[in-house]
Scaffold this motif. Structure first.
Motif, PDB file in Angstrom:
ATOM      1  N   UNK A 167       0.862  -1.177   0.000  1.00 52.94           N
ATOM      2  CA  UNK A 167       0.000   0.000   0.000  1.00 52.94           C
ATOM      3  C   UNK A 167       0.901   1.230   0.000  1.00 52.94           C
ATOM      4  N   UNK A 168       0.960   1.896  -1.153  1.00 50.34           N
ATOM      5  CA  UNK A 168       1.853   3.042  -1.327  1.00 50.34           C
ATOM      6  C   UNK A 168       1.253   3.997  -2.346  1.00 50.34           C
ATOM      7  N   UNK A 169       1.408   5.291  -2.083  1.00 52.48           N
ATOM      8  CA  UNK A 169       0.961   6.320  -3.026  1.00 52.48           C
ATOM      9  C   UNK A 169       2.028   7.405  -3.085  1.00 52.48           C
ATOM     10  N   UNK A 170       2.002   8.174  -4.162  1.00 53.68           N
ATOM     11  CA  UNK A 170       2.966   9.254  -4.361  1.00 53.68           C
ATOM     12  C   UNK A 170       2.214  10.577  -4.450  1.00 53.68           C
ATOM     13  N   UNK A 171       2.798  11.622  -3.879  1.00 55.82           N
ATOM     14  CA  UNK A 171       2.157  12.929  -3.799  1.00 55.82           C
ATOM     15  C   UNK A 171       3.175  14.032  -4.074  1.00 55.82           C
ATOM     16  N   UNK A 172       2.691  15.192  -4.568  1.00 55.09           N
ATOM     17  CA  UNK A 172       3.582  16.333  -4.771  1.00 55.09           C
ATOM     18  C   UNK A 172       3.735  17.208  -3.529  1.00 55.09           C
ATOM     19  N   UNK A 173       2.842  17.051  -2.545  1.00 51.69           N
ATOM     20  CA  UNK A 173       2.839  17.903  -1.343  1.00 51.69           C
ATOM     21  C   UNK A 173       2.738  17.042  -0.085  1.00 51.69           C
ATOM     22  N   UNK A 174       3.478  17.444   0.941  1.00 51.94           N
ATOM     23  CA  UNK A 174       3.496  16.709   2.208  1.00 51.94           C
ATOM     24  C   UNK A 174       2.117  16.672   2.866  1.00 51.94           C
ATOM     25  N   UNK A 175       1.402  17.776   2.860  1.00 50.53           N
ATOM     26  CA  UNK A 175       0.094  17.823   3.525  1.00 50.53           C
ATOM     27  C   UNK A 175      -0.871  16.792   2.941  1.00 50.53           C
ATOM     28  N   UNK A 176      -0.897  16.658   1.618  1.00 50.29           N
ATOM     29  CA  UNK A 176      -1.789  15.680   0.984  1.00 50.29           C
ATOM     30  C   UNK A 176      -1.369  14.256   1.319  1.00 50.29           C
ATOM     31  N   UNK A 177      -0.069  14.021   1.345  1.00 53.03           N
ATOM     32  CA  UNK A 177       0.434  12.676   1.674  1.00 53.03           C
ATOM     33  C   UNK A 177       0.050  12.299   3.094  1.00 53.03           C
ATOM     34  N   UNK A 178       0.232  13.225   4.012  1.00 52.05           N
ATOM     35  CA  UNK A 178      -0.066  12.971   5.420  1.00 52.05           C
ATOM     36  C   UNK A 178      -1.560  12.740   5.614  1.00 52.05           C
ATOM     37  N   UNK A 179      -2.384  13.548   4.956  1.00 54.69           N
ATOM     38  CA  UNK A 179      -3.840  13.394   5.057  1.00 54.69           C
ATOM     39  C   UNK A 179      -4.268  12.020   4.560  1.00 54.69           C
ATOM     40  N   UNK A 180      -3.737  11.593   3.415  1.00 53.28           N
ATOM     41  CA  UNK A 180      -4.078  10.287   2.856  1.00 53.28           C
ATOM     42  C   UNK A 180      -3.636   9.181   3.816  1.00 53.28           C
ATOM     43  N   UNK A 181      -2.413   9.259   4.281  1.00 50.49           N
ATOM     44  CA  UNK A 181      -1.858   8.223   5.145  1.00 50.49           C
ATOM     45  C   UNK A 181      -2.638   8.086   6.439  1.00 50.49           C
ATOM     46  N   UNK A 182      -2.972   9.213   7.052  1.00 51.99           N
ATOM     47  CA  UNK A 182      -3.692   9.165   8.324  1.00 51.99           C
ATOM     48  C   UNK A 182      -5.155   8.749   8.162  1.00 51.99           C
ATOM     49  N   UNK A 183      -5.684   8.803   6.933  1.00 48.04           N
ATOM     50  CA  UNK A 183      -7.066   8.366   6.698  1.00 48.04           C
ATOM     51  C   UNK A 183      -7.182   6.849   6.613  1.00 48.04           C
ATOM     52  N   UNK A 184      -6.067   6.168   6.479  1.00 44.98           N
ATOM     53  CA  UNK A 184      -6.069   4.701   6.365  1.00 44.98           C
ATOM     54  C   UNK A 184      -6.128   4.078   7.741  1.00 44.98           C
ATOM     55  N   UNK A 185      -6.793   2.927   7.811  1.00 42.34           N
ATOM     56  CA  UNK A 185      -6.859   2.237   9.115  1.00 42.34           C
ATOM     57  C   UNK A 185      -5.721   1.258   9.261  1.00 42.34           C
TER      58      UNK A 185
END
Length: 115
Positions: free
Chosen positions: A97-115
């Protein structure tokens, strides 16, 4: 390539600086695979020479498949001009389970939304 590990309550944040180096990045994947956090952000926002060849991308896929923990979730922040989903698509196929993002805020939001 320099790395700074910061253990936050919810995740492990890894900041990369300097110039991309394949051997150093593979060593980083090995170390990440031994960490006990189930959510990891690899922040390469300030990394240089990130427009890497497909040969190198393939080597990273092989190494990540071998060393990363499939139960851990990963977010990668990469310089926007060099984002390419080749590695992400292939690792997802292998169960990482891995995704790539251009901005830290979006990456953190996505990561913390996962259980």
């Amino acid at each position: 390539m320099d790395t700074i590990f910061t253990k936050e309550p919810e995740l492990l944040h890894i900041k990369l600086n300097g110039s991309f180096d394949l051997d150093s990045f593979i060593e980083l994947l090995i170390k990440i695979g031994t960490e006990d956090k189930n959510k990891v952000i690899i922040d390469a926002t300030d990394l240089q020479n990130t427009d890497i060849s497909y040969d190198i991308r393939y080597e990273l896929i092989v190494a990540a498949k071998e060393y990363l923990n499939e139960e851990t979730k990963y977010a990668v922040v990469w310089p926007p001009k060099d984002i390419n989903n080749f590695i992400i698509i292939n690792l997802n196929r292998f169960g990482v389970t891995i995704q790539i993002f251009p901005k830290l805020a979006k990456a953190k939001k996505w990561l913390l939304s996962l259980s």
